[in-house]
Design a protein around this motif. Sequence first.
Motif, PDB file in Angstrom:
ATOM      1  N   LEU A   1      60.434   0.847   7.633  1.00 45.86           N
ATOM      2  CA  LEU A   1      60.287   2.040   6.803  1.00 45.86           C
ATOM      3  C   LEU A   1      61.600   2.489   6.156  1.00 45.86           C
ATOM      4  O   LEU A   1      61.609   2.816   4.955  1.00 45.86           O
TER       5      LEU A   1
ATOM      6  N   SER B   1      50.054   1.415  13.574  1.00 46.04           N
ATOM      7  CA  SER B   1      50.630   2.318  14.580  1.00 46.04           C
ATOM      8  C   SER B   1      49.769   3.563  14.756  1.00 46.04           C
ATOM      9  O   SER B   1      49.539   4.018  15.881  1.00 46.04           O
TER      10      SER B   1
ATOM     11  N   THR C   1      57.495  -0.755  12.373  1.00 48.43           N
ATOM     12  CA  THR C   1      57.510   0.337  11.407  1.00 48.43           C
ATOM     13  C   THR C   1      58.877   1.000  11.340  1.00 48.43           C
ATOM     14  O   THR C   1      59.406   1.268  10.251  1.00 48.43           O
TER      15      THR C   1
ATOM     16  N   THR D   1      55.273  -2.985   5.466  1.00 44.73           N
ATOM     17  CA  THR D   1      55.607  -1.709   6.092  1.00 44.73           C
ATOM     18  C   THR D   1      54.376  -0.828   6.253  1.00 44.73           C
ATOM     19  O   THR D   1      54.125  -0.260   7.324  1.00 44.73           O
TER      20      THR D   1
ATOM     21  N   GLN E   1      51.997  -1.981   9.034  1.00 43.44           N
ATOM     22  CA  GLN E   1      52.462  -1.674  10.386  1.00 43.44           C
ATOM     23  C   GLN E   1      52.364  -0.183  10.685  1.00 43.44           C
ATOM     24  O   GLN E   1      52.039   0.219  11.809  1.00 43.44           O
ATOM     25  N   LEU E   2      52.612   0.636   9.688  1.00 42.72           N
ATOM     26  CA  LEU E   2      52.468   2.088   9.861  1.00 42.72           C
ATOM     27  C   LEU E   2      51.005   2.444  10.119  1.00 42.72           C
ATOM     28  O   LEU E   2      50.689   3.233  11.024  1.00 42.72           O
TER      29      LEU E   2
ATOM     30  N   GLY F   1      46.288  -2.997   7.544  1.00 41.59           N
ATOM     31  CA  GLY F   1      47.023  -2.876   8.800  1.00 41.59           C
ATOM     32  C   GLY F   1      46.113  -2.902  10.010  1.00 41.59           C
ATOM     33  O   GLY F   1      46.441  -3.490  11.049  1.00 41.59           O
TER      34      GLY F   1
END
Length: 309
Positions: free
Chosen positions: A54, A199, A50, A192, A195-196, A77
């Motif tokens: 990002l 997370s 991320t 992106t 992955q965010l 994600g």
Amino acid sequence: MTAHSRGPQAWVVDFVLLAAIWGSSFLFMRLAVVEFGPLPTAFLRVAIATVFLLPIVLWQGQGAVLRTHWRAIGVVGLLNSALPFALFAFALQTITTGLSAILNATVPLFGALVAWAWLRDRPGAVRALGLVIGFAGVAMLAWDKASFQPGASGPASGWALLACLAATLCYGIAASATKKHLTGLPALVTATGSQLGASVCLLLPALWSWPATMPGSRAWLALLVVGVLCTGVAYILYFRLIEETGPARALTVTFVLPVFAVFYGVLFLGETVTPWMLICALVIVAGTALSAGLIKLPTLIKGSPGRAR
């Protein structure tokens, strides 16, 4: 960038490159999980990805697209990163990286079933034959490489095997979800955002199970590589493949992963390659080529001698 503007076969380069990158991810995950544990390893992998991705999204002015589709991307994600990364990290504590890569090659089977049931994407006869051949090659490699006898390298954990299969099912569901709900979005935005979202899902579990002793530099370096290269860069390629070729064909990249995993073992760990392993590799590549449409059997049959044209 569309498939047409990149050329009709540009996806083949992405396909091979993605297989080579993802083939190394099991090695780096194994190095990290020994010191970090499964959940912190999975969290740091997606968090590093991320941080890498990002700023690129914001620099290209695609932040608004990410905010608009954050719910759907976040679910992808969870299914495509958070759950499978944690499951594979758990499995890598007790089984080898080679066996993990081999089990990962079952992804196209789950992906094809999910695409058939959900998207009504029924595979044709040639693609179905390719899936069967590719899985047969994986099974041949597993029969030669993996041992479940107590006298080999210790008993394999049944829970680890089930975790790998659960992870591959998540990949299959996520591929169809991406095709159904995220078609048309830039691959960078999908990569992106996923992955965010992963997370966020893994943050609290990772903190709860954080190791009491600070891991060494080798584990941190392994996570840096797996986060930036094997996750950040790789998922841009992966989501672009789904967009250009569809989920079923994109998922066949996992048939090639064991071949690269074995190659990295020879190069970095001094492992030997047997003739049987080379035969299995050829079978896997042939099955992948059929299932991905690189080989057209009807065309070959039509052009064969003795048939009226």
